[in-house]
Motif scaffolding. Structure first.
Motif, short mmCIF file in Angstrom:
data_model
loop_
_atom_site.label_atom_id
_atom_site.label_comp_id
_atom_site.label_asym_id
_atom_site.label_seq_id
_atom_site.Cartn_x
_atom_site.Cartn_y
_atom_site.Cartn_z
N PRO A 1 -96.10 -37.45 -95.92
CA PRO A 1 -95.52 -38.34 -96.94
C PRO A 1 -94.62 -39.41 -96.33
CG PRO A 1 -95.40 -36.06 -97.66
CD PRO A 1 -95.84 -36.03 -96.24
N VAL A 2 -93.95 -39.08 -95.22
CA VAL A 2 -93.11 -40.08 -94.55
C VAL A 2 -94.00 -41.19 -93.99
CG1 VAL A 2 -91.43 -40.49 -92.71
CG2 VAL A 2 -91.40 -38.32 -93.97
N PHE A 3 -95.11 -40.81 -93.37
CA PHE A 3 -96.04 -41.80 -92.84
C PHE A 3 -96.56 -42.70 -93.96
CE2 PHE A 3 -100.53 -42.90 -92.01
CZ PHE A 3 -100.35 -43.76 -90.93
N ALA A 4 -96.94 -42.11 -95.09
CA ALA A 4 -97.45 -42.90 -96.21
C ALA A 4 -96.39 -43.86 -96.75
CB ALA A 4 -97.94 -41.97 -97.32
N ALA A 5 -95.14 -43.39 -96.82
CA ALA A 5 -94.06 -44.26 -97.30
C ALA A 5 -93.80 -45.41 -96.34
CB ALA A 5 -92.79 -43.44 -97.51
N LEU A 6 -93.88 -45.14 -95.04
CA LEU A 6 -93.70 -46.21 -94.06
C LEU A 6 -94.81 -47.25 -94.17
CD1 LEU A 6 -92.60 -44.03 -91.02
CD2 LEU A 6 -91.21 -45.81 -92.11
N MET A 7 -96.02 -46.79 -94.45
CA MET A 7 -97.12 -47.73 -94.62
C MET A 7 -96.91 -48.61 -95.86
SD MET A 7 -99.41 -47.59 -92.20
CE MET A 7 -100.84 -48.36 -92.98
N ARG A 8 -96.35 -48.03 -96.92
CA ARG A 8 -96.12 -48.80 -98.14
C ARG A 8 -94.94 -49.76 -97.98
NH1 ARG A 8 -96.40 -43.73 -100.56
NH2 ARG A 8 -94.14 -43.82 -100.91
N GLU A 9 -93.85 -49.26 -97.43
CA GLU A 9 -92.59 -50.00 -97.44
C GLU A 9 -92.41 -50.91 -96.22
OE1 GLU A 9 -90.80 -49.97 -100.04
OE2 GLU A 9 -91.71 -48.26 -101.07
N ARG A 10 -93.05 -50.56 -95.10
CA ARG A 10 -92.91 -51.30 -93.84
C ARG A 10 -91.44 -51.42 -93.42
NH1 ARG A 10 -98.11 -53.68 -93.21
NH2 ARG A 10 -99.41 -52.26 -94.42
N SER A 11 -90.67 -50.38 -93.74
CA SER A 11 -89.24 -50.35 -93.42
C SER A 11 -88.78 -48.91 -93.41
CB SER A 11 -88.44 -51.14 -94.47
OG SER A 11 -87.07 -50.82 -94.42
N VAL A 12 -88.06 -48.53 -92.35
CA VAL A 12 -87.51 -47.16 -92.27
C VAL A 12 -86.51 -46.93 -93.40
CG1 VAL A 12 -86.08 -45.61 -90.89
CG2 VAL A 12 -87.90 -46.92 -89.79
N THR A 13 -85.67 -47.92 -93.66
CA THR A 13 -84.65 -47.76 -94.70
C THR A 13 -85.28 -47.59 -96.07
OG1 THR A 13 -83.06 -49.07 -93.44
CG2 THR A 13 -82.65 -48.83 -95.80
N ARG A 14 -86.22 -48.49 -96.43
CA ARG A 14 -86.83 -48.41 -97.75
C ARG A 14 -87.71 -47.18 -97.90
NH1 ARG A 14 -87.58 -53.93 -96.78
NH2 ARG A 14 -89.83 -53.64 -96.44
N ALA A 15 -88.38 -46.78 -96.83
CA ALA A 15 -89.19 -45.55 -96.89
C ALA A 15 -88.29 -44.34 -97.14
CB ALA A 15 -89.98 -45.37 -95.60
N GLY A 16 -87.15 -44.29 -96.46
CA GLY A 16 -86.21 -43.20 -96.68
C GLY A 16 -85.69 -43.17 -98.10
N GLN A 17 -85.37 -44.35 -98.63
CA GLN A 17 -84.90 -44.41 -100.02
C GLN A 17 -85.97 -43.93 -100.99
OE1 GLN A 17 -83.81 -48.55 -100.21
NE2 GLN A 17 -81.73 -48.20 -99.45
N ALA A 18 -87.22 -44.29 -100.74
CA ALA A 18 -88.30 -43.87 -101.62
C ALA A 18 -88.48 -42.35 -101.62
CB ALA A 18 -89.60 -44.54 -101.20
#
Length: 308
Positions: A19-36
């Motif tokens: 899920p972290v990988f998928a969020a990084l692909m969507r957000e293209r940002s470590v910060t925004r992926a973490g928030q999601a």
């Protein structure tokens, strides 16, 4: 030909990283992926480092303020996205839950002060789900991440920030703090009397300094903590008949005022600026769509977010 788990490397990969990988692909940002995912930036960065090590590829390359996926990352996402959606759907529909008949065991970790606020909810849970069992584990910001990561609890409630990649979280309530005292002792409390009076500190670790001491130090003031104790449940009996003061969250004040000690205690606003007291709920990502756990979280959220 379908790959066997041993051939595909699934035995070596922590699936909670996907899920972290998928969020990084969507957000293209470590910060925004973490928030999601309700993860801190350090936890998200650590998950990305583990993904890079496993796949032996950078996966994401910084381009200005954005992360650009490598060809390897693009290929992985094309293969993984349908599988992740299928797994989420399977989990959400695999375990139906009827509170009137279900016999599962819920495991909740919480700090003691939050536990005091939860106690009146327990008979209601028992009435709604008479055959279910509830196990409450003592937990704090130091132990909650490990308990969740090990699967020893499904849900945690308390004061914490950093969590394992396999957990989600949400803020339940933001409160202030109050200065608790015997109602017959002098009050309300101003800064001079606050610094002059003796103090009680609930300190599971056994130290005699807390965040209040840091705030006072910044103001050029100090207080005298004369008593440390390990449990919030001992506060009422200890404060009564004394001139001791103790800073506690508003959530705990509400819980104590609803007990037989409520009329004998007083709670004043602190005579200096304090940060918010933030109660969070966290749960294992694997239980995000489990109907029983969703039901339990809804009961806890309703109870802890109510006012009055």
């Amino acid at each position: 030909m379908a790959l066997r788990p041993g051939d595909s490397g699934l035995r070596q990969l922590d699936l909670n990283l996907l899920p972290v990988f998928a969020a990084l692909m969507r957000e293209r940002s470590v910060t925004r992926a973490g928030q999601a995912l309700f993860l801190s930036q350090p936890a998200t960065s650590a998950a990305l480092a583990r993904l890079r090590a496993f796949f032996r590829d950078e996966l994401f390359i910084r381009n200005g303020n954005a992360l650009e996926p490598t060809p390897r990352a693009e290929a992985l996402m094309a293969e993984l996205e349908p599988a992740l959606q299928s797994v989420a759907g399977a989990i959400s529909g695999a375990t139906p839950f009827d509170p009137a008949t279900d016999t599962r065991t819920f495991r909740i970790g919480m700090s003691e002060d939050v536990g005091l606020a939860i106690i009146p909810l327990l008979p209601r849970l028992r009435a709604a789900a008479p055959h279910c069992r509830v196990v409450i584990r003592a937990a704090n910001y130091l132990t909650i991440p490990g308990l969740l990561d090990a699967g020893e609890i499904g849900t945690a409630i308390g004061y914490f920030e950093d969590l394992p990649a396999a957990a989600k979280q949400r803020v339940l309530r933001r409160d202030g703090f109050r200065v608790l005292r015997d109602a017959t002792s002098p009050g309300p409390i101003d800064l001079e009397s606050y610094c002059a009076r003796p103090h009680l500190l609930v300190t599971p670790r056994g130290d005699l300094t807390g965040f209040v001491d840091e705030l006072l130090k910044q103001m050029g003031r100090r207080r005298q903590v004369v008593l440390g104790m390990p449990e919030f449940g001992l506060l009422p009996q200890t404060l009564l008949g004394s001139d001791l003061l103790c800073v506690v969250s508003e959530a705990l004040v509400e819980a104590l005022m609803a007990t037989k000690y409520g009329a004998m205690l007083a709670a004043d606003p602190p005579p200096f600026p304090c940060p918010d007291s933030v109660i969070r709920m966290a749960w294992r990502t694997a239980l995000d769509h489990d109907p029983g756990e969703v039901w339990l979280r809804a009961q806890l959220i309703h109870w802890l977010t109510r006012r009055g």
